[in-house]
Design an enzyme around this catalytic site. Sequence first.
Site: not given
Length: 552
Positions: A196, A241-243, A282
């Site tokens: 995202v 952003a992040k995933g 993460d």
Amino acid sequence: MNTASGNTVKVLLIEDNPIHVGLVKTLLAESKSPVFQLQFAGTLQAGLNQLDAASVDMVLLDLTLPDSEDLDTFIRVRSFAPAIPIVIVTSLDDIKLAAKAVEAGAQDYLVKTQLSRTSLIRSIRYAIERTRVRDAEWDSPMFRLAQRQFLKAAQFMGLDDNIRQRLLFPQRTLVVTLPFRRDHYTEVETVFGYRVQHILTMGPTKGGIRYHQDVSLGEVSALAMWMSWKCALVHLPFGGAKGGVRIDPTGLTSHELQRLTRRFATEISPIIGPEKDIPAPDMGTNERVMAWIMDTYSQEKGYTVPAVVTGKPLVLGGARGRNEATGRGVVYLIQEAAKHLKMNLSECTAVVQGFGNVGSHAALFLSELGVKLIGVSDATTGIYNRHGLSMPSLLEYVAKNRFLEGYPEGDQISNEELLELKCDILVPAALQNQITAENADRIQCKLLAEGANGPTTLEADEVLNEKGVFILPDILANAGGVTVSYFEWVQDTQNYMWTLEEVNQRLKSILKDAFHRTLNRAQKNQFDMRTAAMIEGVERVSQAKLARGLYP
């Protein structure tokens, strides 16, 4: 998996044949990750009573029972618990009936004589996954919290309504389903993955990748939104952003983890890159995972691209100090807050919830400053010793045993009890929604430094602020990780590496500046620190959007 208790799945088997009950019980007992809690009922009414009395994640249902038969059995269970996934467990001669139940809304059917551990566990997992995708991808407590925090800040700052509506949801979202092979080569798992990108206005986007069984589109979107405000707050040229991949990485071998990672990297490769979007580690991922992503991306490009990810091993272009950067940043900010509050750290006590990368490093650096560490915890237990805990001993024990459970030099307490210990400094560095309206009035710290993302709800914020607790909000307190990731990206693009002293000096300078800007805004406008930090970040993003204008 979408479960009530992380790695535990609560299954209700409604089946009257004791042989089949015993078979299912045996097959589920063989699973270590996830762990299954099996309940069973011999009649439909008994099953409905259990659904009414207890929390259940999914139902295994035989359609032929002493008090109900055929499709009516499924319809009654579905009507009683419409949100719970159901898998039909059937005999060979009832397959047509089972197929009709699937047409009517059951997630799957299994033939009793063909049951195996793999087929049973996979069917349960897929049933829960499909239900979650259908019903709850956006409906995440984290995403609701992130949106509420943003709307509160937007109201205080009088944000333009056009920009407010634009920033409520991410700009770009990629949802993928990806297969990877288990070590038993014939077993292929299919899992959900996400990337995202919240804002593309500020430059390339930046954010971690997490592997966890509770990852969802809503959770990843919340983390991407917080990353936008975080980057803007510390003046980094990134959007958020992040995933993530929805899987429990502790249940994978090293080979399985690598195959999963490489396939996920391939799926998201069209939207990542040094000028597009730069992933980082993460929860559930580390520098080894980043190395695999870098290698996969580089193989597709035909040349080495170190800057595609950060948090890599040093030999592949990683930055010195990146591994401990988030925990170190938390402590740099605690030092600044302590000066403001006139707290002598050498006379202070601290409690740290979470003993992963962030929590363990924060605890270590606090101990080095002379702070007495009286409580720590991880997923298994909390450890309390009012006389102080030894960091070398804790680190040695975890290195040998992986978890804190069984650590002998302190009393074992729950994570809930740990948060409520009387201390000067509390560092929640585990999961979201740990401090809520239910326990906020029992929090007994003077300084709360949020190492985790979203550990405190807005309702708890109000209680803590009324009590005079000084809060270092997550978008400020844990910004050290993305800041040193930025340093790594800069070094990779320039092919010029910095010393650890340079990294730490620049990190401290950036965080110190962000702290004092946030504190000044809070004092000037009589805001709490979270609202002040949010406004600092949102205002910078808003200015950038207005400066660029609207295309076309």
